[in-house]
Design a protein around this motif. Structure first.
Motif, short mmCIF file in Angstrom:
data_model
loop_
_atom_site.label_atom_id
_atom_site.label_comp_id
_atom_site.label_asym_id
_atom_site.label_seq_id
_atom_site.Cartn_x
_atom_site.Cartn_y
_atom_site.Cartn_z
N LEU B 87 0.71 -1.15 0.10
CA LEU B 87 0.02 -0.01 0.00
C LEU B 87 0.79 1.33 -0.17
O LEU B 87 0.75 2.28 -0.58
CB LEU B 87 -0.91 -0.19 1.43
CG LEU B 87 -2.09 0.76 1.19
CD1 LEU B 87 -2.82 0.37 0.08
CD2 LEU B 87 -3.07 0.71 2.35
N LEU B 88 1.92 1.20 0.87
CA LEU B 88 2.97 2.50 0.70
C LEU B 88 3.54 2.70 -0.50
O LEU B 88 3.53 3.64 -1.14
CB LEU B 88 4.00 2.16 1.76
CG LEU B 88 5.15 2.91 1.98
CD1 LEU B 88 4.65 4.45 2.19
CD2 LEU B 88 6.11 2.53 3.03
N LEU B 89 3.90 1.73 -1.18
CA LEU B 89 4.58 1.70 -2.71
C LEU B 89 3.57 2.41 -3.64
O LEU B 89 4.07 3.22 -4.28
CB LEU B 89 4.84 0.45 -3.28
CG LEU B 89 5.98 -0.59 -2.30
CD1 LEU B 89 6.24 -1.86 -3.14
CD2 LEU B 89 7.41 0.21 -1.87
N LEU B 90 2.61 1.88 -3.34
CA LEU B 90 1.30 2.25 -4.25
C LEU B 90 1.16 4.02 -4.27
O LEU B 90 0.82 4.57 -5.03
CB LEU B 90 0.05 1.50 -4.40
CG LEU B 90 0.58 -0.12 -4.71
CD1 LEU B 90 -0.99 -0.61 -4.89
CD2 LEU B 90 0.82 0.00 -6.37
N LEU B 91 1.05 4.17 -2.80
CA LEU B 91 0.67 5.60 -2.56
C LEU B 91 1.60 6.62 -2.56
O LEU B 91 1.44 7.66 -3.05
CB LEU B 91 0.07 5.77 -1.12
CG LEU B 91 -1.57 4.99 -1.04
CD1 LEU B 91 -1.80 5.15 0.78
CD2 LEU B 91 -2.50 5.93 -1.52
N ARG B 92 2.96 6.21 -2.47
CA ARG B 92 4.04 7.24 -2.47
C ARG B 92 4.12 7.95 -3.73
O ARG B 92 4.31 9.29 -3.42
CB ARG B 92 5.33 6.26 -2.30
CG ARG B 92 6.50 7.05 -2.16
CD ARG B 92 6.36 7.61 -0.77
NE ARG B 92 7.42 8.75 -0.21
CZ ARG B 92 7.19 9.89 -0.13
NH1 ARG B 92 5.98 10.36 -0.05
NH2 ARG B 92 8.07 11.14 0.28
N PRO B 93 3.96 7.66 -4.87
CA PRO B 93 4.43 8.69 -6.01
C PRO B 93 2.90 9.42 -5.86
O PRO B 93 3.02 10.61 -6.65
CB PRO B 93 4.21 7.72 -7.23
CG PRO B 93 4.45 6.46 -6.58
CD PRO B 93 3.66 6.32 -5.28
N ILE B 94 1.81 9.31 -5.52
CA ILE B 94 0.54 9.89 -5.59
C ILE B 94 0.45 10.81 -4.74
O ILE B 94 0.17 12.10 -4.71
CB ILE B 94 -0.62 9.04 -5.88
CG1 ILE B 94 -0.55 7.84 -6.52
CG2 ILE B 94 -1.81 9.84 -6.12
CD1 ILE B 94 -1.69 7.02 -6.52
N SER B 95 0.63 10.42 -3.25
CA SER B 95 0.09 11.48 -2.16
C SER B 95 1.23 11.38 -0.99
O SER B 95 1.31 10.17 -0.36
CB SER B 95 -1.30 11.18 -1.68
OG SER B 95 -1.37 11.47 -0.60
N GLY B 96 1.72 12.43 -0.69
CA GLY B 96 2.76 12.48 0.38
C GLY B 96 2.18 12.06 1.79
O GLY B 96 2.53 11.44 2.43
N SER B 97 0.71 12.81 1.90
CA SER B 97 0.12 12.64 3.36
C SER B 97 -0.26 11.10 3.46
O SER B 97 -0.38 10.41 4.29
CB SER B 97 -0.98 13.53 3.63
OG SER B 97 -0.60 14.77 3.15
N GLY B 98 -0.86 10.53 2.15
CA GLY B 98 -1.34 9.12 2.15
C GLY B 98 -0.23 8.16 2.49
O GLY B 98 -0.31 7.45 3.05
N ALA B 99 1.09 8.42 2.11
CA ALA B 99 2.01 7.52 2.20
C ALA B 99 2.63 7.53 3.52
O ALA B 99 2.75 6.57 4.31
CB ALA B 99 3.22 7.95 1.17
N LEU B 100 2.46 8.80 4.07
CA LEU B 100 3.02 9.14 5.54
C LEU B 100 1.89 8.20 6.53
O LEU B 100 2.28 7.55 7.68
CB LEU B 100 2.85 10.46 5.84
CG LEU B 100 3.38 10.66 7.41
CD1 LEU B 100 4.56 10.42 7.61
CD2 LEU B 100 2.98 12.39 7.60
#
Lengths: 187, 173
Positions: B87-100
């Motif tokens: 989930l972290l990998l998929l969110l990382r390029p899209i949303s900084g807060s989402g990845a956090l």
């Protein structure tokens, strides 16, 4: 874009809740998640604010500016066309210097000034390289995630530093290598 | 080495204080003003996280991330990336807060000093919100054709995830 992702997650998980994790868990998760967001922010706020204060010290002491100046020769090699113009080179060195220290608020305006200058100059390849450098993290002190680790009870919140440096360096090299390769084959 | 890393925070603060003292900066004023800026950053992050945390909690309760991790596990396994971080990998390029949000969830669930927790921290500490940043720069420069910038930047992200997983396994595995 993230809005579409949120819509997808909510629709999928709500409609499929009876067959997946159960309706009770799904209902509780949403409200608990909102509360968790606030308590998470409170847990990391101390670390984030302290670090922001330390960065302010470095900024006012002129460390960012000096770091940027030290990087000028390197930037001249990466951006040969833009480096000929003083205002572009200073925007670039300010952008990279601020990025190294993790000063997002200072890095972005300088980076955008550099990007606009490159667009006016017609240096498209150099603009792409600038974007690759800014999308690969070169931050030396990842303070936010250190605050998260400290709040989660890490024995030593910064002991990930060497790993972060190795990983950042490898990813920047991979990005620049991909850039060097792709610029030759891209129309 | 480990004592030095333990002392990272106080040592860095000493360096910053010394630099500021040499330049005759108002030390206390700068620290307080910086902390105030940090508070503003938190005020920006909080609403984003209130929007994101419930969605991620819902997603977690559904068990879909684990399913997705299993689905992708042959590819992730070949790259040496733990499937828990999908989930972290998929969110990382899209949303900084989402990845956090995704990273903090891993860090709290597995423990800050666990291999998964450390891997998540190194991944997020050595990458950026690629798609957001590139969109911002090209829009600001008024350039429509981003050409090879995004593919090259995503290569860097993939290299970051693979090398983060590798170095963490090497150091703490």
């Amino acid at each position: 874009m993230i809005g579409t992702v949120l819509l997808g997650i909510f629709l999928l998980c709500t409609l499929l809740a009876p067959v997946l994790g159960g309706t009770a868990a799904a209902g509780a998760a949403v409200m608990e998640g909102a509360g968790e967001a606030v308590s998470f922010c409170l847990r990391i706020a101390g670390g984030v604010c302290l670090w922001s204060g330390v960065l302010e010290l470095l900024e006012r002491a002129g460390v960012t500016a000096r770091l940027g100046r030290a990087l000028r020769p390197l930037l001249g090699r990466l951006f040969p066309r833009s480096a000929g113009r003083e205002e572009l080179l200073s925007a670039l060195s300010e952008n990279i210097g601020a990025n190294l220290l993790g000063l997002g608020n200072a890095a972005t305006p300088a980076g955008i000034r550099a990007a606009q200058g490159m667009a006016r100059l017609g240096a498209e390849d150099e603009l792409c390289t600038l974007v690759v450098l800014n999308t690969a993290s070169i931050q030396l002190i990842p303070s936010t995630i250190a605050a998260v680790r400290a709040a989660a009870g890490a024995a030593s919140a910064f002991d990930i530093l060497p790993a972060v440096w190795v990983s950042s360096a490898l990813s920047v090299c991979a990005g620049l290598a991909a850039a060097a390769l792709l610029r030759r084959v891209w129309p | 080495m480990s004592a030095l890393l333990d002392l990272t925070a106080p040592l860095l603060i000493c360096c910053a204080l010394l630099c500021a003292a040499f330049q005759r900066v108002d030390i206390y004023g700068a620290l307080v003003e910086g902390a105030r800026k940090g508070l503003r950053v938190m005020a920006d992050i909080l609403p984003a996280l209130v929007a994101l945390f419930p969605a991620l909690a819902l997603l977690r309760s559904s068990g879909l991330p684990a399913l997705l991790g299993e689905l992708l596990s042959p590819a992730l396994h070949a790259l040496g990336i733990p499937p828990e971080t999908t989930l972290l990998l998929l969110l990382r390029p899209i949303s900084g807060s989402g990845a956090l949000a995704a990273a903090s969830e891993l860090i709290e669930r597995w423990g800050a000093d666990s291999l998964i927790g450390r891997t998540a921290a190194v991944m997020i500490g050595s990458s950026e919100t690629t798609l957001y940043v590139s969109a911002l720069y090209f829009a600001a420069a008024g350039v429509k054709r981003s050409r090879w910038a995004v593919p090259a930047a995503l290569c860097a992200d993939l290299a970051c995830f693979v090398s983060s997983a590798w170095i963490c396994r090497l150091l703490w595995g």
